[in-house]
Design an enzyme around this catalytic site. Structure first.
Site, PDB file in Angstrom:
ATOM      1  N   SER A 127       0.879  -1.236   0.170  1.00  0.00           N
ATOM      2  CA  SER A 127       0.229   0.028   0.270  1.00  0.00           C
ATOM      3  C   SER A 127       1.001   1.360   0.005  1.00  0.00           C
ATOM      4  CB  SER A 127      -0.941   0.064   1.121  1.00  0.00           C
ATOM      5  OG  SER A 127      -1.991   0.938   1.114  1.00  0.00           O
ATOM      6  N   ASP A 160      -9.768  -3.541  -5.804  1.00  0.00           N
ATOM      7  CA  ASP A 160      -9.278  -2.518  -4.706  1.00  0.00           C
ATOM      8  C   ASP A 160      -9.834  -1.066  -5.160  1.00  0.00           C
ATOM      9  OD1 ASP A 160      -7.587  -1.158  -2.919  1.00  0.00           O
ATOM     10  OD2 ASP A 160      -5.754  -2.159  -3.340  1.00  0.00           O
ATOM     11  N   HIS A 205      -8.353  -4.478  -1.249  1.00  0.00           N
ATOM     12  CA  HIS A 205      -7.231  -4.214  -0.926  1.00  0.00           C
ATOM     13  C   HIS A 205      -6.576  -4.978   0.090  1.00  0.00           C
ATOM     14  CE1 HIS A 205      -4.300  -0.652  -0.407  1.00  0.00           C
ATOM     15  NE2 HIS A 205      -4.617  -0.939   1.079  1.00  0.00           N
TER      16      HIS A 205
END
Length: 771
Positions: free
Chosen positions: A622, A709, A741
């Site tokens: 991320s 996501d 995600h």
């Protein structure tokens, strides 16, 4: 020759994305982007390209299939698949969850509790629980779906109703339902498109829940009356400012419903007496730019008896936060910050993270020396004002006996008592009793504590070598009772592993903490405790949003450690390990510190003998994936491999588009490049996608993403990989076509995903053939 060198890659051609140039112009800067067309998620061409990437990834890693199976087998062999959590008391029930071998998801249940019994029953995995009532079997709810995620899960005050919400796509839009626990059947109530965090009013008549706008921002709080159509639901709060998220909850005391909203740098809370759920919420402390605070309801001792109070953890003039106490504002009134009394003062060496209030005590969570801490304040020890006054009077009189006439002491005594009667015992900062552990590195946090009047504090503790452990801390006696330690099968012995902390020095003199763990018999140290022979090493980093990466145990990680890999965490600026200043020095126009800190840590570990660049793999996900992309451009020679999971590698394109999910909210973290040319230029300088180099040899790169996501869109790694291929980088992109995600759902599927990453890492490190 290493295992990776022995392998001859199959003759599969890497996908080459067609160039279809588009341009953007900001602040006079014209940028041509050849791969922006990959953003069209509905395009058959885009989907075909992603499938081709998956086929290439499968071909490039096919030789690791046996290793992946071995790793999954190792995880499975070490995991007690049929297991139970420690029961948590609330009302006439013990609440817990359990897992069953062969099933992907948890089963949430409860069993009867004798009133007043604070000792949780010792449940035996696999054996029936007397009187058990299953609240929600997630395996049943997930049937027929490739993906499943549980969002909201809340019980009414009488325990007769359950509100729960599920996502079966991965886009984090949850359908809310209400279950009658007296019959086990779902009611007709069904509300699609909700966000996690639904909360019952204590009487169970109403459910409050958030929904999101087109930018995936939770912006509304609704009130749903159980048994009525969703179309009749009422909006009770709406936040028009695109920078703010909104959530709703209920105080542990169940006396107040609370709406909390916040941007990255500003927050605000609203409260409503829970016995008036159709009433109007009122603001506690009107927002002020840059001031963050959270609110906890407490009943505090005072000269005139227990006082309905609010504990507010805030950073107004207190960089690392302080805690103040104040009376609950009446209807029509709001709190003025100068009307509150400091109970936990600001300390620049301590980052206060929040408080949890109970009937007889308050738990304070904080950070010091890059470690999480938990402490307890006994409210009976705070004392009534007259008790504090008498104690102070006696001390004064003893002192004045030695200095002069007693009438002076009596006068001072009376003044003290008058002052203390007016202001109460909160004049003095609270004494916090820290719950400490005898390990050089560890993580501790407040666990599940549902009951307002409980006499103990449930806490969780772990470290790199200590499996997740649950304790009950008796507030009155300070006694700590072990309730459960995560079972690790196969003869795991924590003494076989070691952990330590080192400090790397950045170019500006900043000391950056590094946490390490390794298997003792797989790593050779010399007489000075330094690494004698360089070892293969995985270096993890994140460094954003003031999120701290704390030492924690991992069963899957043992598969790396047992093969001789050292696992290290670079606690770079931008995280929260060293306080608010640490975060501020790694965001917006100081973001590059995160990247240079990571490289500094990598070089420190090489310089101190732990490893070599040829034996180092970097890992981040991320915002940590942004870190990976940036360091790959900044110092490609320092790493043999880079794993970038759901990586934020095209940040400027995303942050320039306010129509994308979360963009406006993110401006406080990254800056606003739309309005500020300095921010635009700064972000363009570090954006991994826009700074791919053709003058270096990149390390091997594994990128992982998910089609659904909503936080970091799949298009970012897809574009990045296409650009890397242009310069000849050895890069693999794996796309989960039915996940969000967090990747795939279900524990067994997650194990396969971990095994894929770890097998690739071991291959890069030349350890793929090691048993």
């Amino acid at each position: 020759m290493s295992d990776s060198q022995q392998f001859s890659a199959p003759a599969v051609v890497a996908p080459v994305a067609e160039k279809r140039p588009t341009t953007r112009t900001h602040h006079g800067d014209v940028v041509t982007d050849p791969y922006e067309w990959l953003r069209d998620k509905e395009s058959p061409e885009v989907l075909a390209h992603l499938e081709a990437e998956n086929a290439y990834a499968a071909a490039q890693t096919d030789h690791l299939a046996d290793l992946r199976e071995r790793i999954v087998g190792e995880i499975k062999a070490r995991t007690q698949e049929t297991d139970l959590s420690v029961p948590v008391a609330e009302g006439p029930w013990w609440y817990y969850s359990h897992t069953v071998e062969g099933q992907q998801y948890a089963i949430r249940a409860r069993a009867p509790r004798v009133p007043g019994d604070d000792v949780p029953p010792e449940l035996v995995p696999g054996e029936p629980v007397e009187g058990e009532q299953v609240l929600l079997d997630e395996n049943v709810a997930a049937e027929g779906h490739e993906f499943f995620s549980l969002g909201s899960f809340d019980l009414s005050g009488d325990g007769d109703r359950l509100a729960y919400a599920t996502d079966v796509v991965g886009d984090e839009r949850y359908t809310l339902r209400v279950r009658d626990l007296t019959t086990g059947e779902d009611l007709a109530d069904e509300v699609p498109g909700t966000f996690p965090g639904a909360t019952f009013s204590p009487d169970g008549r109403y459910v409050f829940y958030p929904t999101v706008d087109d930018a995936w921002r939770p912006h509304r709080i609704w009130r749903h009356e159980v048994g009525t159509p969703a179309g009749d639901d009422v909006i009770v709060f709406e936040e028009p400012d695109d920078r703010y998220w909104v959530g709703v909850g209920l105080s542990r005391s169940r006396r107040y419903l609370q709406i909390e909203l916040g941007s990255k740098i500003t927050s605000e809370s609203w409260i409503l007496e829970s016995d008036d759920p159709t009433g109007e919420f009122r603001v506690v402390w009107p927002r002020r730019e840059g001031v963050e605070y959270t609110v906890e309801h407490a009943v505090l001792p005072a000269a005139d008896g227990p006082r309905d109070s609010l504990l507010i953890t805030h950073n107004d003039g207190a960089l690392d936060f302080e805690v103040v106490a104040t009376d609950v504002p009446a209807a029509g009134a709001t709190l003025l910050p100068e009307g509150a009394t400091v109970v936990v003062p600001h300390d620049p060496s301590v980052r206060i993270e929040g408080v949890d209030a109970f009937a007889g005590h308050v738990v304070v969570s904080y950070r010091k020396d890059a470690l999480a801490r938990v402490g307890v304040v006994r409210l009976d020890a705070v004392g009534r004002a007259e008790d504090v006054g008498r104690a102070r009077r006696d001390q004064d009189l003893d002192r004045l006996d030695q200095q002069g006439p007693l009438d002076v002491g009596r006068a001072r005594r009376d003044q003290d008592l008058d002052r203390l009667d007016q202001r109460g015992p909160l004049d003095q900062p609270w004494q916090i009793e820290e719950i400490a552990f005898d390990e050089p590195l560890y993580t501790v946090g407040v666990g599940a504590n549902r009951a307002w009047d409980q006499r103990h504090v449930r806490i969780g503790q772990t470290s790199f070598v200590t499996p997740a452990t649950v304790y009950d801390h008796d507030v009155a006696t300070g006694e700590r009772t072990l309730r459960k330690r995560q079972p690790v099968l196969g003869g795991y012995d924590p003494a076989d592993y070691a952990q330590s902390r080192e400090w790397a020095t950045a170019d500006d003199g900043t000391q950056i903490p590094i946490s390490l763990v390794w298997r003792r018999d797989a790593v050779t140290l010399n007489a000075s405790g330094m690494q004698a022979d360089p070892a293969p090493l995985m270096l993890y980093g994140y460094g954003s949003y003031e999120i701290s990466t704390d030492p924690g145990f991992s069963v899957p990680r043992l598969s790396l450690l047992d093969r001789g890999v050292v696992f290290a965490v670079a606690h770079v600026r931008g995280g929260g390990e060293m306080g608010r200043g640490w975060y501020d020095d790694g965001k917006t126009l100081t973001k590059k510190n995160s990247f240079t800190d990571f490289v500094t840590c990598a070089r420190h570990l090489v310089g101190s003998g732990w490893t070599t660049p040829e034996r180092t793999v970097a890992y981040g996900g991320s915002a940590g994936g942004l870190l990976m992309g940036a360091v790959a451009n900044l110092a490609p020679q320092d790493f043999a491999g880079v794993v970038a999971a759901v990586p934020f590698v095209d940040p400027l394109t995303s942050i320039l588009d306010p129509s994308l999910p979360l963009t406006v909210i993110e401006w406080d973290e990254w800056g606003n490049p739309l309005e500020d040319p300095e921010v635009y230029a700064y972000m363009k300088e570090y954006s991994p996608y826009e700074n791919v180099r053709d003058d270096v040899e990149y390390p091997r790169i594994l990128a992982l993403t998910s089609l659904n996501d909503t936080r970091v869109l799949y298009v970012e790694p897809a574009k990045w990989v296409a650009r890397l291929r242009e310069v000849g980088a050895d890069v693999v992109l794996k796309v989960e076509m039915s996940a969000g995600h967090g990747g795939v759902s279900g524990r067994y599927e997650r194990w396969k995903e971990i095994a894929f990453e770890d097998a690739w890492t071991l291959d890069v490190l030349g350890l793929a053939g090691r048993a």
